[in-house]
Design an enzyme around this catalytic site. Structure first.
Site, PDB file in Angstrom:
ATOM      1  N   THR A 188     -24.940  80.747  41.045  1.00  0.00           N
ATOM      2  CA  THR A 188     -23.552  81.234  41.088  1.00  0.00           C
ATOM      3  C   THR A 188     -23.516  82.724  41.431  1.00  0.00           C
ATOM      4  O   THR A 188     -22.846  83.131  42.392  1.00  0.00           O
ATOM      5  CB  THR A 188     -22.883  81.012  39.702  1.00  0.00           C
ATOM      6  OG1 THR A 188     -22.991  79.635  39.373  1.00  0.00           O
ATOM      7  CG2 THR A 188     -21.432  81.430  39.707  1.00  0.00           C
ATOM      8  N   VAL A 189     -24.223  83.542  40.666  1.00  0.00           N
ATOM      9  CA  VAL A 189     -24.135  84.995  40.855  1.00  0.00           C
ATOM     10  C   VAL A 189     -24.898  85.437  42.107  1.00  0.00           C
ATOM     11  O   VAL A 189     -24.377  86.202  42.930  1.00  0.00           O
ATOM     12  CB  VAL A 189     -24.656  85.751  39.605  1.00  0.00           C
ATOM     13  CG1 VAL A 189     -24.508  87.253  39.789  1.00  0.00           C
ATOM     14  CG2 VAL A 189     -23.911  85.307  38.346  1.00  0.00           C
ATOM     15  N   GLY A 230     -18.661  90.320  32.871  1.00  0.00           N
ATOM     16  CA  GLY A 230     -18.551  89.912  34.287  1.00  0.00           C
ATOM     17  C   GLY A 230     -18.206  91.093  35.171  1.00  0.00           C
ATOM     18  O   GLY A 230     -18.956  92.062  35.264  1.00  0.00           O
ATOM     19  N   GLY A 270     -18.239  77.542  37.397  1.00  0.00           N
ATOM     20  CA  GLY A 270     -19.364  78.509  37.390  1.00  0.00           C
ATOM     21  C   GLY A 270     -19.249  79.545  36.282  1.00  0.00           C
ATOM     22  O   GLY A 270     -19.924  80.561  36.305  1.00  0.00           O
ATOM     23  N   GLU A 287     -22.794  79.113  31.029  1.00  0.00           N
ATOM     24  CA  GLU A 287     -24.245  79.268  31.216  1.00  0.00           C
ATOM     25  C   GLU A 287     -24.834  77.899  31.572  1.00  0.00           C
ATOM     26  O   GLU A 287     -24.205  76.867  31.329  1.00  0.00           O
ATOM     27  CB  GLU A 287     -24.887  79.774  29.929  1.00  0.00           C
ATOM     28  CG  GLU A 287     -24.408  81.142  29.491  1.00  0.00           C
ATOM     29  CD  GLU A 287     -24.668  82.227  30.522  1.00  0.00           C
ATOM     30  OE1 GLU A 287     -25.823  82.420  30.914  1.00  0.00           O
ATOM     31  OE2 GLU A 287     -23.702  82.891  30.940  1.00  0.00           O
ATOM     32  N   ASP A 344     -23.836  83.698  23.601  1.00  0.00           N
ATOM     33  CA  ASP A 344     -23.633  84.564  24.763  1.00  0.00           C
ATOM     34  C   ASP A 344     -22.844  85.819  24.350  1.00  0.00           C
ATOM     35  O   ASP A 344     -23.218  86.944  24.694  1.00  0.00           O
ATOM     36  CB  ASP A 344     -22.879  83.762  25.841  1.00  0.00           C
ATOM     37  CG  ASP A 344     -22.541  84.594  27.047  1.00  0.00           C
ATOM     38  OD1 ASP A 344     -23.438  84.813  27.878  1.00  0.00           O
ATOM     39  OD2 ASP A 344     -21.388  85.052  27.154  1.00  0.00           O
ATOM     40  N   LYS A 368     -23.899  89.920  24.174  1.00  0.00           N
ATOM     41  CA  LYS A 368     -23.102  90.985  24.809  1.00  0.00           C
ATOM     42  C   LYS A 368     -22.690  92.049  23.785  1.00  0.00           C
ATOM     43  O   LYS A 368     -22.731  93.238  24.078  1.00  0.00           O
ATOM     44  CB  LYS A 368     -21.875  90.373  25.481  1.00  0.00           C
ATOM     45  CG  LYS A 368     -22.249  89.510  26.692  1.00  0.00           C
ATOM     46  CD  LYS A 368     -21.065  88.715  27.169  1.00  0.00           C
ATOM     47  CE  LYS A 368     -21.397  87.886  28.395  1.00  0.00           C
ATOM     48  NZ  LYS A 368     -20.369  86.887  28.688  1.00  0.00           N
TER      49      LYS A 368
END
Ligand code: NAP
Ligand code: HSE
Length: 436
Positions: free
Chosen positions: A13-14, A134, A187, A190, A201, A205
């Protein structure tokens, strides 16, 4: 114009978003950096997978050595995710004198110290803006624009998948698993969505943000974590009736030299700006002693928003390369502060219990709470069936330890049928007045 060659680890995705956005804005990026950025080699797991990419100059490989040992590659972008082999690959790149840009919060929240040390030894840069929020710039602003503040508190909606799920459950009464599947298709989630829905997650962060905000390393295992899997539409309806919205929050604050850091779902007042952050959007609310309150808002996950943050870092690193400098001071964990034990933390609570609907029950429950120093702010009782009623209580501020002990005692009462849910209530009303 000079070319700076880049090795990309991961093309999911990234990674595919980075290729796409770099290609689209190529000319502007080159003009701003003073050099062309060119991805030459991409590491993937499955070389035979069909990839819909328009850039024909890229070669794919499954062999990391082809990137690490390529002297032409000056920057490595790690967007493959996970701890191993990502950690080994990033360390190898840094040791071979290549600067690294990563979106990998798992790695930064657990092994940040080792990676910074390797970057300093190798005289290279290590950047990780995309690891939190993001597309939202938050790591850069904390390290630069807000660096002159004592940061008192950071509260964030920092997981796009869970915010998407909670928003759809609240607004469309959608079913949890159906919305999770949508978030995966888009997307946002994870590769193993457990990390999203169980709060891991967000915990990674907030560990990264707390380390930067308080100049003291907070690693992922130090964060108290609860996810959203126990939240039901019934809790969401009660929250609404009481004037609250349920959000998964990452909270980090410092008091008298100790750090409090936690992730859990929370009732927040409908009028607070964080309550209006919906869908995949994230927001990070920061309180500093000079700036007062500041909020950073944007898309917290997804292909192009995340690529935007990666490319911003890539351009900074490339600019440093063209000038022959690197960010030696980029790690700011120069203090050591203790983490407050979770049982010492004070919050308010929403409690939903099912009890027999007969005289004396409410009085007995109130008495147990009183014995454990839990003070009740409000009670709503609704008849559910002929025999059982649902009690919804909101407490005043109370220590976690007292509340848990009270709940154990209530569970031992002969008549309590069920403790259906316990959710913290965060009023977030401690606005900082600038200059205080
Ligand atoms: P993804 O779609 O699962 O893509 C992972 C890519 O890495 C794939 O191309 C895969 O190869 C490759 N890969 C994985 N393990 C590998 C290995 N052992 N050797 C070689 N290649 C390997 O993941 P993603 O969503 O792009 O996320 C990447 C990173 O960005 C993660 O750290 C994630 O936490 C972070 N991030 C993601 C988002 C988001 O919105 N998705 C936002 C912020 C940060 P194949 O293609 O051959 O399978
Ligand atoms: N899975 C993450 C999220 C991606 O949903 O927020 C962004 O880090």
């Amino acid at each position: 114009m000079n070319k700076i060659k880049i090795g990309l680890l991961g093309c999911g995705t990234v990674g595919s978003g980075v290729i796409q956005a770099l290609e689209k804005n190529k000319a502007t990026i080159a003009a701003k950096v003073g050099a062309e950025l060119e991805i030459t080699k991409v590491l993937v797991r499955d070389i035979n997978k069909k990839r819909d990419l328009k850039n024909g100059t890229i070669s794919f490989t499954c062999n990391i050595d082809e990137i690490i040992n390529d002297p032409e590659i000056k920057i490595v972008v790690e967007v493959m995710g996970g701890i191993s082999p990502a950690k080994e690959y990033v360390l190898q790149a840094l040791k071979h004198g290549k600067s690294v840009v990563t979106a990998n919060k798992d790695l930064m929240a657990l092994h940040g110290k080792d990676l910074f040390e390797a970057a300093n030894l190798g005289n290279v840069d290590l950047r990780f803006e995309a690891s939190v929020g993001g597309g939202i710039p938050i790591i850069g602003p904390l390290k630069t624009s807000l660096a002159g503040n004592q940061i008192l508190k950071v509260v964030g909606i920092i997981n796009g998948t869970t915010n998407y799920i909670l928003t759809k459950m609240a607004k469309e009464k959608s079913e949890f698993n159906k919305v999770l599947a949508e978030a995966q298709r888009l997307g946002y989630a994870e590769s193993d969505p457990t990390a999203d829905i169980e709060g891991l997650d967000a915990a990674r962060k907030i560990a990264i943000l707390a380390s930067i905000a308080f100049n003291s390393r907070v690693t992922f295992p130090k964060v108290y974590v609860e996810g959203i899997t126990k939240i039901t539409t019934r809790d969401i309806c009660y929250a609404n009736e009481l004037g609250y919205t349920i959000k998964l929050l990452g909270i980090a604050q410092q008091n008298n030299g100790t750090i409090e850091v936690r992730v859990h779902p929370a009732f927040i007042p409908n009028e607070h700006p964080l309550a209006k952050v919906d869908d995949v959007f994230n927001a990070i609310y920061v309180q500093g002693d000079a700036v007062g309150d500041a909020m950073f808002y944007g898309r917290g996950a997804g292909q192009l928003p995340t690529a935007s943050a990666v490319i911003g870092d890539l351009m900074e690193v490339a600019r440093n390369l063209t000038q022959g400098i690197f960010d030696k001071s980029y790690c700011t964990c120069f203090e050591h502060k203790e983490i407050k034990p979770f049982r010492e933390i004070k919050t308010k609570y929403y409690l939903r219990l099912t009890v027999p609907d007969r005289p004396g029950v409410l009085a007995s429950i109130a008495s147990v709470f009183a014995q454990h120093e839990v003070s009740i702010a409000s009670v709503v009782q609704k008849r559910k069936t002929k025999q059982a009623a649902e009690l919804v209580l909101i407490t005043h501020l109370v220590k976690e330890a007292y509340l848990q002990d009270a709940l154990s005692a209530i569970q031992d009462l002969p008549f309590v049928t069920q403790i259906n849910n316990v959710i913290r209530v965060e009023d977030l009303d401690d606005e900082v007045r600038v200059g205080e």
